[in-house]
Design a protein around this motif. Structure first.
Motif, mmCIF file in Angstrom:
data_model
loop_
_atom_site.group_PDB
_atom_site.id
_atom_site.type_symbol
_atom_site.label_atom_id
_atom_site.label_comp_id
_atom_site.label_asym_id
_atom_site.label_seq_id
_atom_site.Cartn_x
_atom_site.Cartn_y
_atom_site.Cartn_z
ATOM 1 N N SER A 25 -46.168 16.485 -5.868
ATOM 2 C CA SER A 25 -45.280 16.485 -7.040
ATOM 3 C C SER A 25 -44.110 17.451 -6.864
ATOM 4 C CB SER A 25 -46.063 16.818 -8.302
ATOM 5 O OG SER A 25 -46.625 18.093 -8.226
ATOM 6 N N TYR A 30 -64.654 21.459 -10.553
ATOM 7 C CA TYR A 30 -63.200 21.644 -10.567
ATOM 8 C C TYR A 30 -62.823 21.935 -9.127
ATOM 9 C CZ TYR A 30 -63.175 22.403 -15.667
ATOM 10 O OH TYR A 30 -63.281 22.279 -17.012
ATOM 11 N N ARG A 35 -43.650 20.126 -19.908
ATOM 12 C CA ARG A 35 -44.696 20.970 -19.313
ATOM 13 C C ARG A 35 -45.253 21.953 -20.336
ATOM 14 N NH1 ARG A 35 -42.955 21.755 -13.323
ATOM 15 N NH2 ARG A 35 -43.324 19.604 -12.687
ATOM 16 N N ARG A 57 -45.796 15.852 -15.325
ATOM 17 C CA ARG A 57 -46.171 16.927 -16.241
ATOM 18 C C ARG A 57 -47.207 17.847 -15.623
ATOM 19 N NH1 ARG A 57 -49.398 18.511 -20.557
ATOM 20 N NH2 ARG A 57 -51.041 17.074 -20.038
ATOM 21 N N ARG A 58 -48.221 17.250 -15.023
ATOM 22 C CA ARG A 58 -49.227 18.075 -14.372
ATOM 23 C C ARG A 58 -49.061 17.950 -12.875
ATOM 24 N NH1 ARG A 58 -54.936 17.225 -16.972
ATOM 25 N NH2 ARG A 58 -55.325 18.909 -15.515
ATOM 26 N N PRO A 59 -49.084 19.068 -12.160
ATOM 27 C CA PRO A 59 -48.840 19.003 -10.722
ATOM 28 C C PRO A 59 -49.931 18.240 -9.988
ATOM 29 C CG PRO A 59 -49.482 21.213 -11.403
ATOM 30 C CD PRO A 59 -49.316 20.418 -12.649
ATOM 31 N N ASP A 115 -52.472 20.979 -22.496
ATOM 32 C CA ASP A 115 -53.447 19.911 -22.311
ATOM 33 C C ASP A 115 -54.328 19.771 -23.539
ATOM 34 O OD1 ASP A 115 -52.603 19.294 -19.826
ATOM 35 O OD2 ASP A 115 -54.118 20.486 -18.776
#
Ligand SMILES: Nc1ncnc2c1ncn2[C@@H]1O[C@H](COP(=O)(O)OP(=O)(O)OP(=O)(O)O)[C@@H](O)[C@H]1O
Ligand SMILES: [Mg+2]
Lengths: 363, 286, 280
Positions: free
Chosen positions: B96, A17, B174, B90-92, B178
């Protein structure tokens, strides 16, 4: 390459990650119908490994194969896996029945078949009366069972369970665990099962994998892991273990016997595998020690003082320390009642083959 | 004890009372004037003649349907443009935040300024004409201002309202975890199925809110229409204002009829649109 | 293969970002540059069709607008009005916001809905019939009329923003302060003020901006003798379209408000994730 019966094989899987190495070089195999348990402290990468198998997170290295087929370019929706999420991940806008039936509708089953299958699975996890509710109207344990039922309903080749019973009371947990085993026998799916409950892990699994910080520390059958832990971490993590440093004094190669010095005194250890160094760690389990009369004479008999005694009904727990050395504490356990009181000096005997070398030298 | 229970209501008074009083007086004024009361010229008396007169005018209905059309087009296009962008963001990811800020920028630009910028841009010697001529696409500048299809008005509405739709929708997009989307994938849902069966139903409320807000704003529009709209037709607000100031004798009463009809259009039009959206989303989720 | 698909994803994303930048440039940057250019056109030599750029640039237009038009008066009107509106609105909104943010009572949801009603009433309907109401009541002060109209119209924003601020004051801090024997004043200073301050300032700024930008009521109630910046702008956009003047007034209307809004957003971010923005 994989054998015909290998249902799931993970090879050298690595995953980051950002800069954080969440998995490194994870490899294991499971054959058809086996249940593999992942054990390890919080944050060691168990959920990450399941997600990588399911395909949610791409690996940075290594492969995942299901039924001998490389999964690299197969998206999650095409993989023959179903995951029971640690966070449940229920669809908040769908009823319990629609949640459980989600995967079946995606597989284009007829409405009638879906209804019967949903009813059957709901029955197995004890949710028959909740089918019309929305997830927000359920208790935590009920939600968890919906998550479980939703995954089981699609009857995948590989089931991924992420602590599926953590929120259930002991009785319900036993019941659902038995249902999972029964289903597994019936449909023969392969399962990877994450749990924090070692008793559960030891009882259910064909293969136990102990992880720490993204690395497999040890992998093997439950009894092997319990009896022959590889290092202090595994020994301590699985069950209770007394760990002590040993210095090898003398070796009898023909009988596989080692004379060692330990905090308890001089002792004899019998081992098929030689120690990795002359100054290493060893462990023994609390139940391996037997209390003897102070006068009895035997091999590996040590004099210890009892500091605390805890009566637990079917067994008795003692915390003891060697005479004149209160810094090293050990736990011993006896079946039934032992007429020993706190402050007393007792003799304990530990069989030479109950003391096991760990593959870890003292530095 | 008694006093304590009253406290919150007393606290509500300074903020809520002016709002309720103002709104009921203003709406009440419009409704009463439309049926003949509070006349500034002549006597007060109950009469439906203004309603009959207005509703039998062809011009009124042209104006009504024109405003309805603009409102529907503006709200649908704004939402349709904002939705994919909100999903995309939606996801940074690197950059963004910048894009979100750029999208929201028009919110800070006054409507009249936006109208001016637009008219200036498309005018006879505006950038667009000059660019088209220089590129050789046209020989000489063409007239695009105040086009009779009201394309300019819709463009302005979308320019101004797409950011609003984005703001409203982004929040709900948002909020979808997930894990929920992963679960849907895991159960075999491809991207279209995820959209239909999970994302759209979970963002329905936000979609409806955006549609309603933009519909009401566009139905009552005055500035864009006056500056950039067609010259052969008026919007409801413009028509109402003109009727009020031009028709000396009964201007107020007739304008009041238009006002009530505009309020009805805003209310029922936006609710109908939101209801239709719900129906469509439910259908698709099947 | 994974690395390949990751990199295609990356390029797709870069392409979309570029597209977004291009749209932003055409839809916002370019028009504003044009406005700036137009405001700098020298009055002596007009910018006419074949010329791509204005022939002569100067600040004379700005000087001219400032000295000959009603703009200074309009700005004075707008800013004094906005100052009064924002203070009055905040004073009225505070008790209500306190009730919404820190109390539970029957009918709270309905009351909260009611506060939002001004937002869904079409602006020109409320403007025109508010002016009818003013005539009916015999209230002829333009300033007072607009002040009332703006205050009521902007109360919903202030109440909403301040409710969030009030709800973020931590009860345990209040309790701790009282437990330690603090007076009401001290409780307010230690528990309330630090949390409320950014919200209050942000609400003040936002209401101020929205009041300056409000057009319908200012135009209907104020015209023709009480001018504000938007009504001046409108007069340049209407029948006599004076482009350079409109360009200059546009910039005067937008630039300070954008700067103020950025400050407000900063303040809100320091306290509250839900950012409110203006409507035009
Ligand atoms: N999306 C992410 N981004 C960055 N780091 C992450 C992300 N997800 C997990 N991690 C980190 O990776 C490590 C492994 O996480 P993972 O969820 O796999 O742990 P786990 O073994 O399932 O723990 P638990 O038993 O608490 O569920 C943790 O240190 C976590 O902080
Ligand atoms: Mg986990």
């Amino acid at each position: 390459m994989a054998q015909a019966s290998t249902a799931l094989s993970v090879r050298s899987a690595s995953l980051r990650y950002g800069t954080f190495q969440a998995l490194s070089e994870i490899s294991f195999e499971a054959s058809q119908g086996q249940l593999v348990t992942l054990l390890g402290p919080s944050g060691c990468g168990k959920t990450t490994l399941l997600k990588a198998i399911a395909g949610f997170i791409p690996l940075d290295g290594g492969t995942v194969e299901i039924k001998g087929q490389d999964m690299q370019d197969v998206p999650p929706e095409k993989r023959d896996t179903a995951m029971c999420f640690q966070s449940y991940a229920l669809f908040p806008h769908l009823t319990v029945a629609d949640n459980i039936g989600f995967g079946l509708r995606q597989r284009r089953l007829g409405a009638q078949d879906i209804a019967t299958r949903v009813a059957a699975v709901a029955e197995q996890v004890g949710l028959s009366s909740q089918l019309g509710k929305l997830p927000g109207q359920l208790s935590g344990g009920q939600q968890q069972r919906v998550a479980l039922a939703r995954a089981m309903a699609v009857r995948p080749g590989v089931m991924l369970f992420d602590e599926p019973l953590s929120n259930l009371d002991a009785k319900l947990r036993d019941h659902v665990r038995m249902e999972i085993r029964a289903l597994q026998r019936e449909h023969g799916f392969t399962a990877v099962y994450v749990t924090h409950d070692q008793a559960e892990a030891l009882a259910m699994s064909d293969l136990v994998i102990v992880m720490r910080a993204g690395v497999i520390e040890q992998m093997g059958r439950p009894e092997d892991i319990y009896r022959f832990p590889a290092n202090r971490f595994v020994a301590d993590f699985i069950g209770t273990a007394n760990i002590m440093p040993l210095r090898i004094l003398d070796v009898d190669r023909t009988r596989g016997e080692y004379k060692v010095s330990s905090p308890l005194g001089e002792a004899v250890v019998r081992s098929d595998t030689p120690p990795v160094s002359d100054h290493i760690y060893a462990c023994w389990r609390p139940e391996d020690a037997q209390i003897t009369k102070p006068t009895a004479d035997a091999q590996n008999r040590f004099e210890v003082r009892v500091t605390t005694r805890t009566f637990l009904g079917s067994q008795c727990d003692f915390s003891v320390h060697p005479l004149g050395d209160a810094t090293n504490r050990y736990r011993i356990q006896t079946h039934g009642f032992a007429p020993v009181s706190e402050g007393e000096t007792i003799g304990v005997v530990i069989a030479p083959d109950a003391i096991r070398f760990l593959a870890e030298a003292v530095r | 004890m008694k006093r304590q229970r009253l406290t919150p209501y007393l606290l509500l008074l300074p903020g809520l009372f002016p709002i309720v009083a103002f709104m009921s007086l203003v709406v009440g004024m419009a409704v009463s004037q439309s049926i003949g009361y509070f006349n500034f010229a002549g006597d007060d008396r109950f009469s439906l003649e203004f309603w009959e007169g207005m509703l039998s005018q062809n011009q009124f209905w042209r104006v009504f349907w024109y405003s309805a059309r603009i409102a529907i087009l503006s709200s649908l296009i704004s939402v349709m443009l904002a939705y994919p962008v909100a999903l995309w963001l939606r996801r940074p990811f690197p950059g963004s935040d910048l894009i979100s800020a750029m999208i929201k920028a028009p919110l800070l630009v006054h409507g009249l300024v936006a109208a001016f910028l637009f008219v200036n841009f498309i005018s006879f010697q505006g950038f667009l004409n000059v660019a088209l001529v220089k590129l050789g696409l046209i020989d000489r500048p063409i007239r695009m201002q105040n086009d009779s299809y009201a394309i300019g008005v819709v463009i302005l509405q979308v320019w101004k309202n797409m950011p609003l739709a984005f703001l409203v929708i982004t929040g709900s997009v948002r909020a979808i975890g997930d894990d929920i989307l992963d679960a849907a994938r895991d159960l075999g849902a491809g991207s279209l199925a995820r959209l239909r069966r999970v994302i759209l139903p979970l963002t329905l409320r936000a979609l409806q809110a955006a549609l309603i807000l933009i519909f009401i704003g566009a139905a009552g529009d005055w500035s864009f229409q006056v500056v950039a709209g067609p010259t052969n037709i008026q919007s409801m607000a413009q028509f109402m204002h003109r009727v009020q100031s031009d028709n000396a004798a009964h201007g107020w009463n007739e304008a009041a009829v238009v006002a009530v009809m505009l309020m009805a259009l805003s209310l029922f039009g936006s609710l109908t649109l939101a209801g239709l959206m719900q129906l469509i989303v439910r259908r698709m989720g099947r | 293969m994974t690395t390949l698909s990751r990199s295609t994803l990356f390029w797709q994303r870069q392409l979309l970002i570029l597209l977004a930048l291009a749209v932003f440039f055409v839809a916002l940057v370019l028009p504003f540059c044009m406005a700036v250019l137009w405001s700098l056109v020298d009055p002596s030599t007009p910018w006419a069709y074949p010329a791509v750029l204005p022939p002569v640039l100067s600040l004379r237009r700005w000087v001219e607008i400032w000295t000959t038009s009603a703009l200074p008066q309009a700005m004075y009107n707008s800013y004094t009005l906005a100052a009064c509106v924002s203070i009055l609105t905040l004073l009225l909104a505070m008790p209500t916001a306190y009730a919404f943010g820190r109390m539970e009572f029957p009918g709270k949801a309905v009351a909260q809905m009611l506060t939002l009603v001004p937002l869904i009433l079409p602006g020109f309907v409320s403007a025109i019939f508010f002016s009818a109401l003013l005539i009916e009541l015999g209230l002829y002060s333009r300033f007072l009329g607009i002040l009332i109209g703006h205050t009521v119209g902007l109360l919903p924003y202030a109440i909403r923003l301040l409710s969030v601020s009030f709800s973020m004051v931590r009860q345990d801090l209040i309790d701790a302060a009282r437990d330690l024997g603090a007076s009401r004043m001290v409780v307010f200073r230690t528990a309330y003020l630090p949390v409320l301050k950014p919200g209050l300032l942000a609400a003040l700024i936002i209401v101020f901006i929205l009041s300056i930008e409000e057009f319908a009521i200012s135009y209907i109630v104020g015209a023709p003798d009480f001018t504000t910046v938007p009504t001046i702008l409108y007069s340049y956009l209407g029948y006599n379209f004076i482009r350079p003047n409109a360009a200059a007034v546009s910039l005067i209307l937008v630039v300070p408000n954008v700067l103020l809004m950025l400050i407000a957003e900063r303040l809100l971010k320091s306290a509250d994730p839900a950012v409110m923005t203006g409507k035009g």
